[in-house]
Design a protein around this motif. Structure first.
Motif, PDB file in Angstrom:
ATOM      1  N   ALA A 103       0.818  -1.222   0.000  1.00  0.00           N
ATOM      2  CA  ALA A 103       0.000   0.000   0.000  1.00  0.00           C
ATOM      3  C   ALA A 103       0.847   1.265   0.000  1.00  0.00           C
ATOM      4  O   ALA A 103       0.596   2.202   0.741  1.00  0.00           O
ATOM      5  N   LEU A 104       1.886   1.268  -0.818  1.00  0.00           N
ATOM      6  CA  LEU A 104       2.649   2.494  -1.041  1.00  0.00           C
ATOM      7  C   LEU A 104       2.336   3.004  -2.449  1.00  0.00           C
ATOM      8  O   LEU A 104       2.073   2.222  -3.350  1.00  0.00           O
ATOM      9  N   ALA A 105       2.395   4.320  -2.621  1.00  0.00           N
ATOM     10  CA  ALA A 105       2.237   4.900  -3.952  1.00  0.00           C
ATOM     11  C   ALA A 105       3.615   4.950  -4.604  1.00  0.00           C
ATOM     12  O   ALA A 105       4.481   5.713  -4.200  1.00  0.00           O
ATOM     13  N   ASP A 106       3.808   4.096  -5.593  1.00  0.00           N
ATOM     14  CA  ASP A 106       5.112   3.792  -6.172  1.00  0.00           C
ATOM     15  C   ASP A 106       5.861   4.955  -6.801  1.00  0.00           C
ATOM     16  O   ASP A 106       7.078   4.992  -6.796  1.00  0.00           O
ATOM     17  N   GLN A 107       5.108   5.864  -7.419  1.00  0.00           N
ATOM     18  CA  GLN A 107       5.769   6.942  -8.169  1.00  0.00           C
ATOM     19  C   GLN A 107       5.973   8.192  -7.323  1.00  0.00           C
ATOM     20  O   GLN A 107       6.443   9.194  -7.828  1.00  0.00           O
ATOM     21  N   GLN A 108       5.613   8.108  -6.038  1.00  0.00           N
ATOM     22  CA  GLN A 108       5.748   9.278  -5.177  1.00  0.00           C
ATOM     23  C   GLN A 108       6.981   9.128  -4.292  1.00  0.00           C
ATOM     24  O   GLN A 108       7.433   8.024  -4.025  1.00  0.00           O
ATOM     25  N   LEU A 116       0.690   9.945   3.359  1.00  0.00           N
ATOM     26  CA  LEU A 116      -0.398   9.667   2.416  1.00  0.00           C
ATOM     27  C   LEU A 116      -1.775   9.788   3.083  1.00  0.00           C
ATOM     28  O   LEU A 116      -2.054   9.116   4.065  1.00  0.00           O
ATOM     29  N   SER A 159      14.668  -0.818  -2.875  1.00  0.00           N
ATOM     30  CA  SER A 159      14.620  -2.281  -2.828  1.00  0.00           C
ATOM     31  C   SER A 159      13.414  -2.713  -1.999  1.00  0.00           C
ATOM     32  O   SER A 159      12.803  -1.907  -1.291  1.00  0.00           O
ATOM     33  N   GLN A 162      13.836  -1.916   1.638  1.00  0.00           N
ATOM     34  CA  GLN A 162      13.700  -0.479   1.902  1.00  0.00           C
ATOM     35  C   GLN A 162      12.230  -0.056   1.876  1.00  0.00           C
ATOM     36  O   GLN A 162      11.780   0.721   2.711  1.00  0.00           O
ATOM     37  N   GLU A 192      17.617  -8.558   4.065  1.00  0.00           N
ATOM     38  CA  GLU A 192      16.535  -7.582   4.219  1.00  0.00           C
ATOM     39  C   GLU A 192      15.575  -8.024   5.318  1.00  0.00           C
ATOM     40  O   GLU A 192      15.060  -7.207   6.070  1.00  0.00           O
TER      41      GLU A 192
ATOM     42  N   MET B   1      21.713  -4.884   1.091  1.00  0.00           N
ATOM     43  CA  MET B   1      20.400  -4.267   0.927  1.00  0.00           C
ATOM     44  C   MET B   1      20.508  -2.913   0.262  1.00  0.00           C
ATOM     45  O   MET B   1      19.609  -2.469  -0.410  1.00  0.00           O
ATOM     46  N   ALA B   2      21.637  -2.248   0.488  1.00  0.00           N
ATOM     47  CA  ALA B   2      21.799  -0.943  -0.145  1.00  0.00           C
ATOM     48  C   ALA B   2      21.796  -1.128  -1.658  1.00  0.00           C
ATOM     49  O   ALA B   2      22.361  -2.073  -2.170  1.00  0.00           O
ATOM     50  N   MET B   3      21.117  -0.234  -2.334  1.00  0.00           N
ATOM     51  CA  MET B   3      21.014  -0.375  -3.771  1.00  0.00           C
ATOM     52  C   MET B   3      22.320   0.051  -4.423  1.00  0.00           C
ATOM     53  O   MET B   3      22.997   0.966  -3.965  1.00  0.00           O
ATOM     54  N   MET B   8      21.315   3.498  -9.276  1.00  0.00           N
ATOM     55  CA  MET B   8      20.494   4.605  -8.778  1.00  0.00           C
ATOM     56  C   MET B   8      20.720   5.848  -9.631  1.00  0.00           C
ATOM     57  O   MET B   8      19.797   6.454 -10.120  1.00  0.00           O
ATOM     58  N   LEU B  11      19.244   5.664 -13.076  1.00  0.00           N
ATOM     59  CA  LEU B  11      17.792   5.827 -13.096  1.00  0.00           C
ATOM     60  C   LEU B  11      17.433   7.297 -12.991  1.00  0.00           C
ATOM     61  O   LEU B  11      16.626   7.819 -13.743  1.00  0.00           O
ATOM     62  N   PHE B  15      15.517   9.468 -15.810  1.00  0.00           N
ATOM     63  CA  PHE B  15      14.240  10.009 -15.403  1.00  0.00           C
ATOM     64  C   PHE B  15      14.186  11.496 -15.709  1.00  0.00           C
ATOM     65  O   PHE B  15      13.228  12.014 -16.253  1.00  0.00           O
ATOM     66  N   ASP B 202      -1.804   6.719  -8.772  1.00  0.00           N
ATOM     67  CA  ASP B 202      -0.597   5.922  -8.564  1.00  0.00           C
ATOM     68  C   ASP B 202      -0.956   4.542  -8.020  1.00  0.00           C
ATOM     69  O   ASP B 202      -0.533   3.515  -8.548  1.00  0.00           O
ATOM     70  N   ASN B 203      -1.737   4.497  -6.965  1.00  0.00           N
ATOM     71  CA  ASN B 203      -2.116   3.241  -6.327  1.00  0.00           C
ATOM     72  C   ASN B 203      -3.456   3.426  -5.620  1.00  0.00           C
ATOM     73  O   ASN B 203      -3.495   3.831  -4.459  1.00  0.00           O
ATOM     74  N   ALA B 206      -3.848   1.799  -2.198  1.00  0.00           N
ATOM     75  CA  ALA B 206      -3.093   2.490  -1.154  1.00  0.00           C
ATOM     76  C   ALA B 206      -3.811   3.783  -0.772  1.00  0.00           C
ATOM     77  O   ALA B 206      -3.917   4.124   0.405  1.00  0.00           O
ATOM     78  N   GLY B 269      -0.700   8.855 -11.669  1.00  0.00           N
ATOM     79  CA  GLY B 269       0.323   8.944 -10.644  1.00  0.00           C
ATOM     80  C   GLY B 269       1.422   9.950 -10.899  1.00  0.00           C
ATOM     81  O   GLY B 269       2.284  10.141 -10.048  1.00  0.00           O
ATOM     82  N   GLU B 318       9.513   3.914 -20.274  1.00  0.00           N
ATOM     83  CA  GLU B 318       9.875   3.795 -18.869  1.00  0.00           C
ATOM     84  C   GLU B 318      11.357   3.483 -18.769  1.00  0.00           C
ATOM     85  O   GLU B 318      11.891   2.736 -19.570  1.00  0.00           O
ATOM     86  N   ARG B 321      14.162  -1.290 -15.455  1.00  0.00           N
ATOM     87  CA  ARG B 321      14.505  -1.526 -14.065  1.00  0.00           C
ATOM     88  C   ARG B 321      15.220  -2.854 -13.896  1.00  0.00           C
ATOM     89  O   ARG B 321      15.012  -3.765 -14.640  1.00  0.00           O
TER      90      ARG B 321
END
Ligand code: ATP
Ligand code: MG
Lengths: 262, 321
Positions: A103-108, A116, A159, A162, A192, B1-3, B8, B11, B15, B202-203, B206, B269, B318, B321
């Protein structure tokens, strides 16, 4: 084998409960998803809810968080009987959920997700307070040691771990009573998962109750103070984690050990 | 875990490029026409200001569409709405005072938007189908309203406010464009409503579990689009001093292309009001340049279609990824 590090120094299981469930039942049409469920959750305590697929764990979380009303039974929040009309009412009362599917807004950015639906505004024109959101998010992320490149980072560039960290941080920020976690590490790798477990364990110190659903018994034994077992909607029993072992819990989950009389 | 940091960085850079596409495209096309059409009058103040004036209705519609797309919906009916609104205003002004004509035009747009919005938000019908149907419905109504006849608009105050007038020697069409862009941008970027529109697109799940009134957002964005189409109808009627059922007929592709090229995501979104303005000016410039190049109408359509296709492809790609 970092088990001891995650264990609490002291639990306050003797204080009055934050949430008290009494005889909760849920029917979907003719199907009984939950029958006669009773449990007390205390501040500073982590309770694990385990059971096979379809046992009713997510249904129970949805009842507590106001998504589904219970068909029968009583819910008390800090001693007061409550009936939530919908999820936003439960949220206003300090109950936060970390959903299986986030339930996160991915592009924000991270900070917009943190607020939110509850974005702060300032001035008579009610302008979004982005500064305030960014600062509060930075503080929280630092406190909880959620390692993200920046609070302005876009969620989809993070990730899985994260993202889950952000979702839990959000719940932590808003919860005053209870956090419900539905399989928070189901999609995560080993490192993780360890990070998220650390985060969950640190919630004890925040004096809220935590109910966590997990299919990993190792995780359940690492994290929880008590374990509650569900099988096909029936509550098989509740054990103190220190007083039980995996064999007993597996027996309860699979039905090798029958439920005790209430 | 760090990307991985280099991933990064990659991207982020790509973008950024995506966001700048509309400005680079605008610059490239401007330079191309400036060089090839320098002698044909492309660079004259008169021609350039004409481009801005002619794009005013499309820009206003584009602002509405940014809200609609950002919320994860689509509006195909705004072109027909333009005609209905312009005709409603013109017909009312034939027998009633001018302010009632303005109300009729804006009201018709808002009403159509609310009808679309209610069907989408509360009957849970897909906006693509709803607005495809109302596009046809209101195109038919626009035709039958005056039996295909055009209605003259002779009120000087009206044609001044919505067409040829000026305030402090700034043309009124420029003022309308600037005002709508400014307010649209502030609402989109600086208010909770704007944030909720973007989150809904966006979602939606959510947004819903976060307490955002998703249905009301969907109703409101389509209502805004209708209202903007109503205003665009008044701007057409003011500039042309007449209303016709054909107004707005060709705007559907232009406005959608302007908005997409301007950095608004087709599936919600993400969006930009300023980007939509530049996208709209780009489309207007393209029209103008192709005419000055002496292309036949059919060749213009082909070239414009190809350029829009290319621009949309670049802006929608896009980052991998
Ligand atoms: N909205 C609903 N309508 C009808 N039946 C439902 C609904 N939600 C859940 N159920 C049923 O209730 C039972 C419990 O489902 P639930 O999702 O709570 O299981 P779970 O313990 O979370 O399982 P898993 O471990 O797979 O996530 C299942 O039989 C499911 O089909
Ligand atoms: Mg579940």
């Amino acid at each position: 084998m970092a088990e001891p590090a995650l264990k609490p120094a002291n639990t306050q299981a003797d204080s009055s409960p934050v949430l008290s469930l009494r005889g909760i039942q849920k029917n979907f049409g003719g199907v009984t998803a939950i029958e006669n469920f009773s449990l007390d959750l205390h501040a500073g305590e982590i309770v694990a809810l385990v059971g096979d697929n379809g046992a009713g764990k997510s249904t129970l979380v949805k009842i507590i968080s106001g998504v589904h009303p219970p068909s029968e039974g009583v819910m008390e929040l800090s001693g007061e009987a409550v009936r939530f009309a919908d999820a936003s009412v439960a949220r206003e009362r300090g109950i936060e959920v970390v959903y299986q599917d986030l339930a996160l807004a991915d592009q924000q950015p991270v900070y917009m997700n943190m607020f939110l639906g509850r974005e702060p505004v300032r001035g008579p024109l009610r302008v979004l307070d982005r500064r305030g959101m960014i600062e509060a998010t930075e503080k929280l992320v630092r406190e909880l040691d959620v390692r993200i490149p920046s609070v302005r980072a876009t969620i989809r560039n993070l990730s899985g771990g994260q993202r889950q960290g952000v979702a839990i941080a959000r719940a932590t920020h808003w919860a005053t009573k209870l956090i419900l976690l539905d399989e928070p590490t189901a999609a995560l790798g080993v490192a993780e998962t360890a990070k998220v477990e650390e985060l969950v364990a640190s919630l004890r110190a925040r004096n809220i109750a935590v109910l966590i659903i997990s299919h990993s018994l190792d995780q359940v034994f690492r994290l929880s103070d008590r374990i509650c077992v569900l099988r096909r909607g029936r509550q098989i029993g509740v054990r103190r984690t220190n007083d039980t072992d995996k064999n007993e819990i597996i027996g309860m989950i699979t039905g090798l050990i029958e439920s005790e009389p209430a | 875990m760090a990307m991985n940091t280099s991933t990064m960085g990659n991207l982020t850079r790509r973008f950024d490029l995506q966001q700048w596409v509309v400005y680079l495209g605008f610059l490239a096309i401007f330079l191309f026409f400036a060089i090839t059409l320098g002698d044909s009058g492309f660079l004259t103040v008169r021609n350039l200001s004409n481009i801005v004036l002619q794009t005013a209705p499309a820009t206003v519609m584009a602002v509405g569409l940014v809200f609609v797309l950002s919320a994860g919906e689509i509006d195909l009916s705004f072109g027909s709405t333009v005609a209905v609104a312009a005709l409603a205003a013109a017909v009312v002004m034939q027998s009633w005072p001018m302010p009632l004509g303005i109300l009729a035009g804006l009201g018709a747009g808002l009403l159509i938007g609310l009808i679309n919005g209610a069907l989408v938000a509360y009957l849970r019908l897909p906006s693509f189908l709803v607005t495809l149907a109302t596009m046809g419905l209101f195109a038919g109504i626009a035709r039958s309203m005056t039996n295909l006849r055009s209605v003259p608009v002779q009120n000087d105050l009206f044609t001044g406010i919505f067409g040829s007038g000026a305030l402090l020697s700034i043309p009124s069409l420029v003022l309308w464009t600037a005002g709508v862009i400014l307010i649209g941008h502030l609402v989109y970027r600086q208010t909770r409503f704007g944030a909720h529109v973007i989150a809904t697109g966006d979602n939606p799940r959510a947004a819903l579990v976060s307490g955002i009134k998703v249905a009301r957002i969907r109703l409101t964005v389509l209502a805004i689009s209708g209202l903007m189409a109503g205003l665009a109808g008044l701007l057409y009627a003011g500039r042309l001093q007449a209303a016709r059922y054909t107004l707005g007929e060709t705007d559907l592709m232009t406005v959608i292309a302007a908005v997409i090229v301007g950095g608004t995501a087709l599936n919600g979104g993400k969006g930009s009001i300023i980007g939509a303005l530049v996208g709209s000016l780009l489309m207007g410039m393209l029209n103008n340049g192709l005419i000055l190049m002496g292309l036949s109408v059919s060749d213009q359509m082909i070239v414009r279609g190809l350029i829009i296709l290319g621009a949309v492809a670049v802006s929608l790609r896009e980052p991998n990824r």
